[in-house]
Design an enzyme around this catalytic site. Structure first.
Site, PDB file in Angstrom:
ATOM      1  N   ASP A  15       0.846  -1.188   0.000  1.00  0.00           N
ATOM      2  CA  ASP A  15       0.000   0.000   0.000  1.00  0.00           C
ATOM      3  C   ASP A  15       0.888   1.247   0.000  1.00  0.00           C
ATOM      4  OD1 ASP A  15      -1.962   1.887   0.282  1.00  0.00           O
ATOM      5  OD2 ASP A  15      -2.695   1.190   2.217  1.00  0.00           O
ATOM      6  N   ASP A  53      -3.306   2.508  -5.785  1.00  0.00           N
ATOM      7  CA  ASP A  53      -2.124   2.571  -4.924  1.00  0.00           C
ATOM      8  C   ASP A  53      -1.946   1.325  -4.052  1.00  0.00           C
ATOM      9  OD1 ASP A  53      -4.356   3.128  -3.408  1.00  0.00           O
ATOM     10  OD2 ASP A  53      -3.358   4.598  -2.130  1.00  0.00           O
ATOM     11  N   GLU A  54      -2.698   0.265  -4.318  1.00  0.00           N
ATOM     12  CA  GLU A  54      -2.602  -0.953  -3.513  1.00  0.00           C
ATOM     13  C   GLU A  54      -2.597  -2.181  -4.423  1.00  0.00           C
ATOM     14  OE1 GLU A  54      -5.411  -1.159  -0.116  1.00  0.00           O
ATOM     15  OE2 GLU A  54      -6.185   0.723  -0.913  1.00  0.00           O
TER      16      GLU A  54
END
Length: 422
Positions: free
Chosen positions: A10, A106-107
């Site tokens: 993350d 973003d993960e």
């Protein structure tokens, strides 16, 4: 049997961290990335750690954030930059496994069960290596959860931030995760949290111990599912990079440049939103058996209503008609609307997902409309997203022209879950 190992990586304060690469002088100040207040998209999209410590939250309005942090520095978003770093970071992940599944921009989850031994002495050591490589390549930091399933890996990456590795093993997960508030459990939103607390379920451990029948009664099928997750019984695989996730819903919404006032405004907005949702359905090669409308008023209060359609469809006319019926039944037409979302549900890969009738009044496909909307797709693909659309988008002051259909990757909201490579 070999132990399964899943990493959840993350990026820390992703949007804000990307923006601060160009503004290193602001690193110690409170910074937030926000939408355009002039277009009434003035909400916080991301914040850095100093702003987070003062209570600034994602999705709150700018004025709310400013009350907590008067010196908050506001930066506009740069979506192409976020996509650029998304690609760079996930390319790094793919050096270590082909099972890289983005959860959002973003993960990502990584299944390293069969590969970690090739690179490091332990899965946690590989997580540390990834953190170092991403930081060296981009200047950004990531937090990594290491566990034996996807849900616990996600909880691990949230457990300690920024720039940290957290190991959630079969030996320690009860000690680390079960004391946490139930609201930190994956898929437990505000409404589910309130219902669980009403049942006396306040921690993840209490969720794990709760009777499945009680959870089913309170939350439907989600209840027993999150109970299993809390006990560590998640067995969902990590998909390979580029492997498409089955489409569960397709939606699009907008905060308008001015409030919708009256039936004409509402109908115009539904027409354009349904047009875009239908185009996405056709692009995915799927049909919808139900529609949902989400309405937010000027006081930021939100309602959501849905209904089954008489026949599965991927035509804008059918979606818009269903949504209009929902609005007529559930909304006072003269009450102003700030935001409206149309979502297609009950997705199927077959056009007839409902039981057919032998009688003459059975719902039927409209071949002429099908041909018309496919022609719209072809025109937009050849001449661009704004080449053709509903007449209601012309010369209006609602901002509807900004919703013209785009090609894959151009029109996706960056807050949506990523279905595959951008």
């Amino acid at each position: 049997m070999e132990e399964r190992w899943v990493l959840h990586c993350d990026c820390n304060s992703f949007y804000a961290s990307v923006e601060l690469l160009a503004h290193p002088e602001l690193r110690q100040r409170c910074v937030a990335v926000c939408g355009d207040p002039e277009s009434r998209h003035g909400i916080i999209l991301a914040k850095n750690e100093p702003a987070k410590k003062l209570g600034v939250k994602t999705a709150e309005t700018i004025w709310q954030a400013k009350r907590k942090c008067p010196d908050l520095v506001l930066l506009p978003p740069h979506r192409e930059l976020y996509r650029k770093y998304y690609r760079i970071i996930n390319t790094i992940y793919q050096r270590y496994t082909d099972r890289v599944e983005p959860f959002s921009i973003d993960e990502s989850w990584l299944d390293v069960t069969g590969s970690w031994q090739l690179f490091e002495k332990s899965p946690a050591a590989l997580a540390d290596r990834l953190r170092a490589e991403v930081k060296a390549a981009t200047g950004l930091t990531i937090s990594v959860g290491v566990s034996f399933n996807k849900v616990f890996a996600k909880l691990g990456s949230d457990y300690k931030k920024p720039d940290a590795t957290t190991l959630i093993s079969r030996q320690n997960y009860r000690d680390i995760l079960w004391p946490l508030p139930v609201g930190q459990m994956l898929f437990v939103g505000r409404s589910a949290k309130e219902k669980l607390q009403g049942l006396g379920v306040r921690t993840i451990g209490e969720l794990a111990a709760a009777e499945p029948a009680m959870l089913q009664s309170a939350l439907g099928k989600l209840g027993p599912e999150i109970g299993r997750y809390a006990r560590g019984e998640d067995a969902e695989p990590v998909r390979r990079w580029g492997e498409a996730e089955p489409v569960k819903s397709v939606g699009n919404g907008m905060t308008f440049k001015r409030n919708l006032c009256g039936p004409a405004d509402i109908r115009h907005a539904l027409t354009v939103l349904a047009d875009e949702v239908a185009a996405r359905l056709r692009r995915h090669g799927v049909w919808a058996g139900a529609v949902q409308v989400t309405v937010r008023d000027t006081q930021l209060k939100t309602i959501t209503r849905q209904k089954q359609l008489p026949q599965a469809t991927h035509l804008a006319k059918d979606l818009e008609g269903g949504c209009w019926q929902l609005m007529q039944a559930n909304w006072e037409m003269q009450k102003p609307i700030r935001m409206l979302t149309v979502t297609a549900l009950s997705i199927t890969t077959e056009p007839f997902a409902v039981q057919q009738s032998f009688f003459e009044d059975a719902p039927r496909t409209d071949p002429k409309r099908e041909k018309l909307e496919q022609s719209l797709d072809a025109i937009r693909q050849k001449y661009g997203r704004a080449a053709i659309g509903a007449g209601s988008i012309l010369k209006n002051d609602l901002g509807l022209g900004e919703l013209a259909i785009g090609s894959p990757g151009e029109d996706e909201d960056l807050d949506e879950k990523v279905k595959g490579p951008l």
